[in-house]
Design an enzyme around this catalytic site. Structure first.
Site, PDB file in Angstrom:
ATOM      1  N   ARG A  14      11.441  -2.628  12.305  1.00 52.96           N
ATOM      2  CA  ARG A  14      10.453  -2.023  13.208  1.00 52.96           C
ATOM      3  C   ARG A  14      10.055  -2.996  14.304  1.00 52.96           C
ATOM      4  O   ARG A  14      10.082  -4.199  14.104  1.00 52.96           O
ATOM      5  CB  ARG A  14       9.200  -1.624  12.398  1.00 52.96           C
ATOM      6  CG  ARG A  14       9.338  -0.312  11.708  1.00 52.96           C
ATOM      7  CD  ARG A  14       8.250   0.004  10.692  1.00 52.96           C
ATOM      8  NE  ARG A  14       6.987  -0.689  10.833  1.00 52.96           N
ATOM      9  CZ  ARG A  14       6.014  -0.638   9.905  1.00 52.96           C
ATOM     10  NH1 ARG A  14       6.185   0.079   8.814  1.00 52.96           N
ATOM     11  NH2 ARG A  14       4.905  -1.276  10.080  1.00 52.96           N
TER      12      ARG A  14
ATOM     13  N   LYS B 206       0.831  -1.215   0.000  1.00 55.50           N
ATOM     14  CA  LYS B 206       0.000   0.000   0.000  1.00 55.50           C
ATOM     15  C   LYS B 206       0.864   1.264   0.000  1.00 55.50           C
ATOM     16  O   LYS B 206       0.605   2.200  -0.745  1.00 55.50           O
ATOM     17  CB  LYS B 206      -0.927   0.026   1.233  1.00 55.50           C
ATOM     18  CG  LYS B 206      -1.923  -1.105   1.288  1.00 55.50           C
ATOM     19  CD  LYS B 206      -2.885  -0.954   2.476  1.00 55.50           C
ATOM     20  CE  LYS B 206      -2.204  -1.051   3.837  1.00 55.50           C
ATOM     21  NZ  LYS B 206      -1.750  -2.411   4.172  1.00 55.50           N
TER      22      LYS B 206
ATOM     23  N   ARG C 186      -9.559   0.562   8.594  1.00 54.18           N
ATOM     24  CA  ARG C 186      -9.035  -0.764   8.886  1.00 54.18           C
ATOM     25  C   ARG C 186     -10.076  -1.662   9.560  1.00 54.18           C
ATOM     26  O   ARG C 186      -9.815  -2.835   9.803  1.00 54.18           O
ATOM     27  CB  ARG C 186      -7.890  -0.659   9.898  1.00 54.18           C
ATOM     28  CG  ARG C 186      -6.526  -0.373   9.344  1.00 54.18           C
ATOM     29  CD  ARG C 186      -5.773  -1.609   9.014  1.00 54.18           C
ATOM     30  NE  ARG C 186      -4.447  -1.729   9.578  1.00 54.18           N
ATOM     31  CZ  ARG C 186      -3.370  -1.024   9.229  1.00 54.18           C
ATOM     32  NH1 ARG C 186      -3.457  -0.065   8.367  1.00 54.18           N
ATOM     33  NH2 ARG C 186      -2.202  -1.293   9.751  1.00 54.18           N
TER      34      ARG C 186
ATOM     35  N   ARG D 127      -0.332  -9.224  13.252  1.00 52.68           N
ATOM     36  CA  ARG D 127      -0.839  -8.252  12.281  1.00 52.68           C
ATOM     37  C   ARG D 127      -1.645  -8.944  11.177  1.00 52.68           C
ATOM     38  O   ARG D 127      -2.685  -8.444  10.763  1.00 52.68           O
ATOM     39  CB  ARG D 127       0.317  -7.463  11.658  1.00 52.68           C
ATOM     40  CG  ARG D 127       0.755  -6.287  12.524  1.00 52.68           C
ATOM     41  CD  ARG D 127       2.156  -5.864  12.189  1.00 52.68           C
ATOM     42  NE  ARG D 127       2.280  -5.239  10.880  1.00 52.68           N
ATOM     43  CZ  ARG D 127       3.410  -5.236  10.156  1.00 52.68           C
ATOM     44  NH1 ARG D 127       4.487  -5.838  10.606  1.00 52.68           N
ATOM     45  NH2 ARG D 127       3.443  -4.619   9.002  1.00 52.68           N
TER      46      ARG D 127
ATOM     47  N   ARG E  87      11.610  -7.033   5.443  1.00 54.43           N
ATOM     48  CA  ARG E  87      11.448  -5.581   5.315  1.00 54.43           C
ATOM     49  C   ARG E  87      12.252  -4.828   6.388  1.00 54.43           C
ATOM     50  O   ARG E  87      12.300  -5.226   7.537  1.00 54.43           O
ATOM     51  CB  ARG E  87       9.965  -5.236   5.450  1.00 54.43           C
ATOM     52  CG  ARG E  87       9.659  -3.768   5.312  1.00 54.43           C
ATOM     53  CD  ARG E  87       8.298  -3.567   4.722  1.00 54.43           C
ATOM     54  NE  ARG E  87       7.309  -3.304   5.753  1.00 54.43           N
ATOM     55  CZ  ARG E  87       6.039  -2.988   5.491  1.00 54.43           C
ATOM     56  NH1 ARG E  87       5.598  -2.928   4.253  1.00 54.43           N
ATOM     57  NH2 ARG E  87       5.218  -2.759   6.466  1.00 54.43           N
TER      58      ARG E  87
HETATM   59  P1  ADP Z   1       1.113  -2.334   8.049  1.00 55.16           P
HETATM   60  O1  ADP Z   1       2.452  -2.466   7.432  1.00 55.16           O
HETATM   61  O2  ADP Z   1       0.830  -3.396   9.092  1.00 55.16           O
HETATM   62  O3  ADP Z   1       0.006  -2.151   7.060  1.00 55.16           O
HETATM   63  P2  ADP Z   1       0.860   0.456   9.047  1.00 55.16           P
HETATM   64  O4  ADP Z   1       2.128   1.198   8.866  1.00 55.16           O
HETATM   65  O5  ADP Z   1      -0.263   0.792   8.135  1.00 55.16           O
HETATM   66  O6  ADP Z   1       1.242  -1.092   8.997  1.00 55.16           O
HETATM   67  O7  ADP Z   1       0.340   0.576  10.544  1.00 55.16           O
HETATM   68  C1  ADP Z   1       1.160   0.241  11.629  1.00 55.16           C
HETATM   69  C2  ADP Z   1       0.328   0.056  12.882  1.00 55.16           C
HETATM   70  O8  ADP Z   1      -0.387   1.261  13.187  1.00 55.16           O
HETATM   71  C3  ADP Z   1      -0.758  -1.003  12.801  1.00 55.16           C
HETATM   72  O9  ADP Z   1      -0.247  -2.292  13.090  1.00 55.16           O
HETATM   73  C4  ADP Z   1      -1.754  -0.506  13.834  1.00 55.16           C
HETATM   74  O10 ADP Z   1      -1.320  -0.807  15.147  1.00 55.16           O
HETATM   75  C5  ADP Z   1      -1.692   0.995  13.677  1.00 55.16           C
HETATM   76  N1  ADP Z   1      -2.689   1.505  12.708  1.00 55.16           N
HETATM   77  C6  ADP Z   1      -2.436   2.097  11.509  1.00 55.16           C
HETATM   78  N2  ADP Z   1      -3.564   2.455  10.890  1.00 55.16           N
HETATM   79  C7  ADP Z   1      -4.586   2.076  11.695  1.00 55.16           C
HETATM   80  C8  ADP Z   1      -6.008   2.159  11.616  1.00 55.16           C
HETATM   81  N3  ADP Z   1      -6.623   2.691  10.556  1.00 55.16           N
HETATM   82  N4  ADP Z   1      -6.732   1.649  12.648  1.00 55.16           N
HETATM   83  C9  ADP Z   1      -6.128   1.102  13.719  1.00 55.16           C
HETATM   84  N5  ADP Z   1      -4.807   0.989  13.864  1.00 55.16           N
HETATM   85  C10 ADP Z   1      -4.020   1.481  12.873  1.00 55.16           C
END
Ligand code: ADP
Ligand code: ZN
Length: 217
Positions: A162, A13, A88, A173, A127
């Site tokens: 991370r 994404k 989400r 996740r 990653r």
């Molecule tokens: P990923 O690589 O898992 O898609 P992101 O960088 O989008 O990770 O998000 C990292 C973390 O931030 C998620 O694991 C969650 O804890 C939190 N997070 C991000 N966006 C949301 C959302 N829309 N609702 C709830 N938690 C979120």
């Protein structure tokens, strides 16, 4: 453009969103980036969100909605936005629908990035991310490594794994994605907004999205 990017963690994404910002003046809005910045700064939002993020759990909907209600009304969103990592959950999607209708904003469509599970797992475990909050360039130890010293090729900061990229957090996740986020595919299908792309190459996906946008105009 006004689009939402859906997809499992590791589906690409962030990469797709960045590439799309070169297409017009739309801004990328990543809730993950906003939250990580808050954690780094140690502000109130960061203190509340950090504990959930470390474990790979979702941050509570109410907190996310507070952030996004504000963010979507900032001036730079006027030219369009690419939502990356939001919504989400079904409650977030419902609240977003109400918010956009209040603001008189219409989405173009919702992009669903389809990537095979084994590819996702491999990407997540290899990653690495630039530790500089204003850079956050993404690396891959196999296909796109940082410098031999482990530094970012863009800004020279250390490149790190991370907290939420440990094996345990990755599994959490993915499980959270299946349980809470995957149902959004049906939600947006139902709204008549969904467009799925088999997404192994980000560049091909971006071209597909651009074609779909053009065909709607
Ligand atoms: P990923 O690589 O898992 O898609 P992101 O960088 O989008 O990770 O998000 C990292 C973390 O931030 C998620 O694991 C969650 O804890 C939190 N997070 C991000 N966006 C949301 C959302 N829309 N609702 C709830 N938690 C979120
Ligand atoms: Zn960097």
């Amino acid at each position: 453009m006004r689009i939402i990017l859906l997809g499992a963690p590791g589906a690409g994404k962030g990469t797709v969103a960045k590439l799309l910002t070169e297409y017009d003046e739309s801004v990328q809005i990543s809730t993950g980036d906003i939250l990580r910045k808050a954690v780094k700064e140690g502000n109130e939002l960061g203190k509340k969100a950090g504990q959930y993020m470390e474990r790979g759990d979702l941050v509570p909907d109410s907190l996310i909605m507070q952030i996004m209600e504000h963010r979507l009304q900032e001036e730079d969103c006027g030219k369009g936005f690419i939502l990356d990592g939001f919504p989400r959950t079904i409650p977030q999607a419902e609240e977003l629908r109400d918010l956009l209708s209040r603001l008189g904003i219409k989405l173009d469509f919702v992009v669903n990035l389809e990537v095979p599970k084994d590819v996702i797992l491999d990407r997540l475990t290899t990653r690495r991310t630039c530790a500089n909050p204003s850079c956050q360039e993404i690396y891959n130890v196999k296909s796109n490594p940082p410098t031999p010293e482990g530094k970012c090729r863009k800004c020279g900061s250390p490149v790190i794994q991370r907290d939420d990229e440990t094996e345990e957090a990755i599994f959490n996740r993915l499980e959270t994605y299946n349980r809470k986020t995957a149902p959004l595919i049906n939600f947006y299908e139902h709204e008549g907004l969904l467009k799925s792309f088999e997404s192994l190459s980000s560049n091909d996906t971006v071209r597909g999205i651009q074609r779909h946008l053009a065909s709607k105009r």
